[in-house]
Design a protein around this motif. Sequence first.
Motif, short mmCIF file in Angstrom:
data_model
loop_
_atom_site.label_atom_id
_atom_site.label_comp_id
_atom_site.label_asym_id
_atom_site.label_seq_id
_atom_site.Cartn_x
_atom_site.Cartn_y
_atom_site.Cartn_z
N ALA A 94 0.82 -1.20 0.00
CA ALA A 94 0.00 0.00 0.00
C ALA A 94 0.86 1.26 0.00
N ASP A 95 0.35 2.28 -0.66
CA ASP A 95 0.97 3.61 -0.62
C ASP A 95 0.25 4.54 0.34
N VAL A 96 -1.05 4.32 0.50
CA VAL A 96 -1.90 5.17 1.34
C VAL A 96 -2.83 4.25 2.11
N VAL A 97 -3.05 4.56 3.40
CA VAL A 97 -3.93 3.73 4.23
C VAL A 97 -4.90 4.63 4.99
N GLY A 98 -6.20 4.29 4.91
CA GLY A 98 -7.20 4.89 5.79
C GLY A 98 -7.33 4.02 7.02
N VAL A 99 -7.18 4.63 8.20
CA VAL A 99 -7.11 3.89 9.46
C VAL A 99 -8.36 4.17 10.29
N GLN A 100 -9.04 3.10 10.70
CA GLN A 100 -10.17 3.26 11.62
C GLN A 100 -9.78 2.80 13.02
N GLU A 101 -10.43 3.39 14.02
CA GLU A 101 -10.13 3.14 15.44
C GLU A 101 -8.69 3.52 15.77
N ALA A 102 -8.24 4.64 15.24
CA ALA A 102 -6.84 5.03 15.43
C ALA A 102 -6.53 5.39 16.87
N GLU A 103 -7.44 6.04 17.57
CA GLU A 103 -7.27 6.39 18.98
C GLU A 103 -5.89 6.95 19.29
N GLN A 104 -5.53 8.05 18.66
CA GLN A 104 -4.28 8.80 18.87
C GLN A 104 -3.06 8.15 18.24
N ASN A 105 -3.21 7.01 17.58
CA ASN A 105 -2.05 6.29 17.08
C ASN A 105 -1.84 6.40 15.57
N THR A 106 -2.53 7.35 14.94
CA THR A 106 -2.31 7.55 13.50
C THR A 106 -0.85 7.88 13.23
N ARG A 107 -0.33 8.88 13.92
CA ARG A 107 1.05 9.30 13.71
C ARG A 107 2.04 8.22 14.17
N ARG A 108 1.68 7.53 15.22
CA ARG A 108 2.56 6.48 15.73
C ARG A 108 2.72 5.36 14.71
N LEU A 109 1.61 4.96 14.07
CA LEU A 109 1.67 3.93 13.04
C LEU A 109 2.48 4.40 11.84
N ALA A 121 -7.52 13.34 9.62
CA ALA A 121 -8.31 12.51 8.71
C ALA A 121 -8.08 11.03 8.92
N HIS A 122 -7.15 10.65 9.81
CA HIS A 122 -6.79 9.25 10.05
C HIS A 122 -6.32 8.58 8.76
N VAL A 123 -5.38 9.26 8.10
CA VAL A 123 -4.78 8.76 6.86
C VAL A 123 -3.27 8.78 7.02
N ILE A 124 -2.60 7.71 6.58
CA ILE A 124 -1.14 7.68 6.54
C ILE A 124 -0.72 7.38 5.11
N SER A 125 0.49 7.85 4.74
CA SER A 125 0.90 7.74 3.34
C SER A 125 2.41 7.75 3.22
N ARG A 126 2.92 6.97 2.25
CA ARG A 126 4.35 7.05 1.93
C ARG A 126 4.64 8.34 1.17
N PHE A 127 3.59 8.96 0.58
CA PHE A 127 3.73 10.23 -0.14
C PHE A 127 3.42 11.39 0.80
N PRO A 128 3.95 12.58 0.50
CA PRO A 128 3.64 13.75 1.34
C PRO A 128 2.14 14.04 1.39
N ILE A 129 1.73 14.60 2.52
CA ILE A 129 0.33 14.92 2.77
C ILE A 129 0.17 16.43 2.91
N LEU A 130 -0.82 16.98 2.23
CA LEU A 130 -1.24 18.37 2.40
C LEU A 130 -2.63 18.36 3.01
N ASP A 131 -2.74 18.81 4.25
CA ASP A 131 -4.00 18.76 4.96
C ASP A 131 -4.77 20.06 4.75
N PRO A 132 -5.86 20.06 3.98
CA PRO A 132 -6.58 21.31 3.70
C PRO A 132 -7.15 21.91 4.98
N PRO A 133 -6.99 23.20 5.19
CA PRO A 133 -7.43 23.80 6.46
C PRO A 133 -8.93 23.75 6.67
N HIS A 134 -9.72 23.71 5.60
CA HIS A 134 -11.17 23.78 5.75
C HIS A 134 -11.87 22.47 5.39
#
Length: 534
Positions: A94-109, A121-134
């Motif tokens: 996988a290049d991108v993963v949507g994570v459910q039940e992350a409970e603070q561990n999105t960044r840790r994973l 958004a509970h998303v992790i990626s091997r590619f850079p992420i741009l998080d839209p402010p709105h």
Amino acid sequence: MRSHRFVGPFLATLSLTAGVLVAAPLAAPVAADPGASTRTAQRVLAPVRVSVMTQNIFYGGDDYDLATGDFCPVANGCPKALHRLAHVIKVSGADVVGVQEAEQNTRRLADLLGWYSSPRAHVISRFPILDPPHSEGVFTYVEPVPGRVIAVANTHLPSTPYGPYRVRAGWSRQRVLHLERTLRVPALKPVLAKLPRLAKKGVPVFLTGDFNSPSYLDWTPAAAKERKLVPYSLKWPASKTLADAGFRDSYREIHPDPVKDPGFTWSPGGPETRKYDFSDRIDWVLHSGPSTAVSSKLLGEKGDHQADITFHKPYPSDHRGVVSTFDVTPARAPIMVSPGNRRVITGPHRLHVRFHAHGLPGEVVGLRPAGSQHRLLRQANARGRRDGVVSIRTAHLRPGRYDVVLRDSATGRTEATAPVWVYRASSRSQLRSDRHTYRVGEPIRIHWTRAQGNNLDWIGLFPCHRVCGGVSTYLDYLYTHTKVVGSVTFQKGAYLGEGTEPWPLPPGRYVARLLLDDGYQSLGTSPRFRVVGR
């Protein structure tokens, strides 16, 4: 699936003391390449191949004791499952993963994989992420090539009452449809409000999730003849609503026969799985816009004949994963700034900001008081890059709201903004009700400050008569939808989640609590308020 808001015996003892949460840096940026812009313009003429995965990680991935197959005896004390999940993701390709039940561990994973993350958004990626402010955490942008993006959204629909269990209990088709239309379809409102618009603009959109519902593509007349637990065909409303909004089910595109390839994701087993459970496909990777599915694989435990990629038992979650590969035509990235944290703790820590800019020599990323047109208090030079990361000092900033801005210093024009809130390390979340006393049925408005800003931070109402109840005693709840500072109103007609006390609250004393990231860590509690009879 998860019994939503379920609290095991060990979780009921969690401390309700608000902790100090420190902003963590983004993953290291990719080195700048002077020739990247030219090569990117050439590459995007052809589709890009991207693999997208969905995975429920079961209570943050650290409450599943793989040695016993039961809940961890210490809350958040079994990280082996999270490490195993990182291995599963790595092997999946996988290049991108949507994570459910992350409970603070999105960044840790993400850190275990050396990836980027969007805890909002509970998303992790091997590619850079741009998080839209709105985006309110509904989706985030992922850059598979510099300057070009796909949109990735992730959701987790209510689990109880679970439709297939009601079918097994003898409910009619009409009664089950009513349940789904009143419980799960309303929970899709945020994604339906934003994602189809992106797809119409030519952005490839991906929606991952634990939908806690079978698909209308699975409960067909043919499946009803072959599967004993499927007494009738059923157009499950959640999946049909998404299909009508333009979303295509990648697994069913590649495996069109639900009898031959049922693709069950629920369940490989786990502490909440029933001994004789109702197997079904409730985890999906959906897509819309300029994308074409080229493969879709099921990840599961050894011995499962459906799984395309298998792992030693037990699988480290009570949901199997799905990874689908697509040929996509990424859209041009919007000009934007993406702070690594929107709740900033002043001190020695630095605020890391990812940006996509015009690449002009005079562009800077800076910080100013919210709404102010004054000079920037802090700034960092973008050095003529279109994409990159800068860090901004937070020491000695006064608490309050600020804007992170992308500015062309040559013209003074502000090109993009994103809000952040600055707090001292010693501060705590504050909650209050808009009144001290309510009559039964009157709306109850709860205000809060200093939330972490995750999409699934939540405000719960708890009984507090003589002694306040613990985290398992919530009666109603509403999500904050990424607001660091905000308010919600509990009232008739509000979508108050699942399995809660029917509105209105009976007479008594109550408190509101702010809880973190769909979990059970309380960041703050309101003063008591009363509900009295009519």
